[in-house]
Write a protein that holds these residues in place. Structure first.
Motif, PDB file in Angstrom:
ATOM      1  N   GLY A  61      -3.687  12.537 -18.816  1.00 40.05           N
ATOM      2  CA  GLY A  61      -2.594  12.481 -19.506  1.00 40.05           C
ATOM      3  C   GLY A  61      -2.329  11.349 -20.077  1.00 40.05           C
ATOM      4  N   SER A  62      -2.876  10.431 -19.253  1.00 44.27           N
ATOM      5  CA  SER A  62      -2.652   8.901 -19.737  1.00 44.27           C
ATOM      6  C   SER A  62      -3.498   8.594 -21.013  1.00 44.27           C
ATOM      7  CB  SER A  62      -3.109   7.998 -18.481  1.00 44.27           C
ATOM      8  OG  SER A  62      -2.284   8.166 -17.491  1.00 44.27           O
ATOM      9  N   TYR A 119       7.088   1.884 -19.508  1.00 46.33           N
ATOM     10  CA  TYR A 119       7.689   2.164 -17.965  1.00 46.33           C
ATOM     11  C   TYR A 119       6.824   2.108 -16.971  1.00 46.33           C
ATOM     12  CZ  TYR A 119       8.920   5.776 -14.296  1.00 46.33           C
ATOM     13  OH  TYR A 119       9.263   6.215 -13.169  1.00 46.33           O
ATOM     14  N   PHE A 120       5.460   2.433 -16.888  1.00 48.54           N
ATOM     15  CA  PHE A 120       4.383   2.392 -15.994  1.00 48.54           C
ATOM     16  C   PHE A 120       4.115   0.937 -15.846  1.00 48.54           C
ATOM     17  CE2 PHE A 120       3.803   6.833 -16.498  1.00 48.54           C
ATOM     18  CZ  PHE A 120       3.829   7.218 -15.215  1.00 48.54           C
ATOM     19  N   GLU A 122       5.842  -1.507 -16.227  1.00 48.97           N
ATOM     20  CA  GLU A 122       7.326  -2.296 -15.590  1.00 48.97           C
ATOM     21  C   GLU A 122       7.004  -1.808 -13.931  1.00 48.97           C
ATOM     22  OE1 GLU A 122      11.923  -2.317 -15.099  1.00 48.97           O
ATOM     23  OE2 GLU A 122      10.964  -2.515 -17.200  1.00 48.97           O
ATOM     24  N   ILE A 123       6.802  -0.637 -13.635  1.00 47.15           N
ATOM     25  CA  ILE A 123       6.498  -0.200 -12.070  1.00 47.15           C
ATOM     26  C   ILE A 123       5.582  -0.977 -11.697  1.00 47.15           C
ATOM     27  CG2 ILE A 123       5.527   1.627 -10.879  1.00 47.15           C
ATOM     28  CD1 ILE A 123       7.275   3.580 -12.466  1.00 47.15           C
ATOM     29  N   GLU A 124       4.415  -1.236 -12.275  1.00 44.25           N
ATOM     30  CA  GLU A 124       3.329  -2.043 -11.925  1.00 44.25           C
ATOM     31  C   GLU A 124       3.529  -3.503 -11.681  1.00 44.25           C
ATOM     32  OE1 GLU A 124       0.253  -1.468 -14.849  1.00 44.25           O
ATOM     33  OE2 GLU A 124      -0.668   0.558 -13.884  1.00 44.25           O
ATOM     34  N   LEU A 125       4.250  -4.228 -12.484  1.00 39.88           N
ATOM     35  CA  LEU A 125       4.709  -5.445 -12.258  1.00 39.88           C
ATOM     36  C   LEU A 125       5.588  -5.588 -11.295  1.00 39.88           C
ATOM     37  CD1 LEU A 125       5.113  -6.420 -16.146  1.00 39.88           C
ATOM     38  CD2 LEU A 125       3.406  -7.258 -14.390  1.00 39.88           C
ATOM     39  N   PHE A 126       6.496  -4.753 -10.954  1.00 39.64           N
ATOM     40  CA  PHE A 126       7.573  -4.761  -9.810  1.00 39.64           C
ATOM     41  C   PHE A 126       6.809  -4.874  -8.650  1.00 39.64           C
ATOM     42  CE2 PHE A 126      10.238  -2.507  -6.977  1.00 39.64           C
ATOM     43  CZ  PHE A 126      11.184  -3.344  -6.776  1.00 39.64           C
ATOM     44  N   HIS A 143       4.055   5.920  -5.349  1.00 41.44           N
ATOM     45  CA  HIS A 143       3.884   6.168  -6.680  1.00 41.44           C
ATOM     46  C   HIS A 143       2.669   6.590  -7.364  1.00 41.44           C
ATOM     47  CE1 HIS A 143       7.948   4.756  -7.738  1.00 41.44           C
ATOM     48  NE2 HIS A 143       7.633   3.655  -6.761  1.00 41.44           N
ATOM     49  N   PHE A 144       1.454   6.518  -6.666  1.00 36.26           N
ATOM     50  CA  PHE A 144       0.292   6.835  -7.099  1.00 36.26           C
ATOM     51  C   PHE A 144      -0.562   7.578  -5.923  1.00 36.26           C
ATOM     52  CE2 PHE A 144       1.501   3.098  -9.420  1.00 36.26           C
ATOM     53  CZ  PHE A 144       1.839   3.453 -10.803  1.00 36.26           C
ATOM     54  N   PRO A 145      -0.217   8.397  -5.119  1.00 37.72           N
ATOM     55  CA  PRO A 145      -0.772   8.834  -3.931  1.00 37.72           C
ATOM     56  C   PRO A 145      -2.253   9.525  -4.146  1.00 37.72           C
ATOM     57  CG  PRO A 145       0.813  10.330  -4.562  1.00 37.72           C
ATOM     58  CD  PRO A 145       1.172   9.013  -5.310  1.00 37.72           C
TER      59      PRO A 145
END
Length: 175
Positions: A61-62, A119-120, A122-126, A143-145
């Motif tokens: 899906g990515s 969105y992803f 920003e999650i990674e940078l955070f 977030h990525f289990p």
């Protein structure tokens, strides 16, 4: 989407398969294709002093490409490799531009893909801004289990900005 847009997407998309550990995109090459992962998972990385530093893990899906290379039309600075057998739906840059010009509704799709990517990102940078290795690992697990089963720990460690020994210590403390 209009029927004609669906027909053109089917016409322009090429399905490509890659075996585990096969290179999908190599640094120094212009990324002429953007792709969607239909099956499998990939990892992007760059080399720093001969060491592979993981920048992303992506799965079904990515959307994958070298964003810098694809949009600037310059050679990229990262590699993309299959973590497992992968099937991609690929679109050449010129075909994407044609579809953007031809179908206004395709621009909406492009905007949604861009929003998801941002969105992803920003999650990674955070996560990478967290100072403690334990916090970065907890964030990754939350977030990525699913990637814990799909990616080798040595790559997860470089993605989280730590060495394998630190990651192993953190994981053993959590058990």
């Amino acid at each position: 989407m209009s029927e004609k847009l669906i027909e053109d997407i089917q016409h322009y998309a090429s399905l490509r398969t890659y075996k585990k550990d096969q290179m999908i995109l190599k640094e120094g090459v212009v990324a002429n294709y953007t792709s969607w992962i239909l099956k499998g998972a990939v990892r992007s990385y760059y080399l720093k002093d001969g060491e592979e530093i993981t920048t992303k893990f992506l799965q079904e899906g990515s959307h994958i490409t070298s964003i810098y290379s694809y949009y600037s039309r310059r050679p990229g600075i990262e590699n993309v490799i299959a973590l497992e057998d992968v099937t991609l739906a690929c679109f050449h840059y010129d075909q994407m531009q044609l579809m953007y010009k031809t179908y206004p509704e395709f621009n909406v799709i492009g905007r949604i893909v861009t929003e998801k990517y941002l969105y992803f990102l920003e999650i990674e940078l955070f996560n990478l801004r967290k100072t403690k290795a334990e916090e970065r690992y907890r964030f990754f697990v939350k977030h990525f289990p699913q990637l814990l089963q799909r990616a080798p720990l040595k790559h997860i460690a470089t993605y989280l900005g730590m060495n394998l020994e630190t990651l192993s210590r953190i994981r053993s403390n959590k058990k």
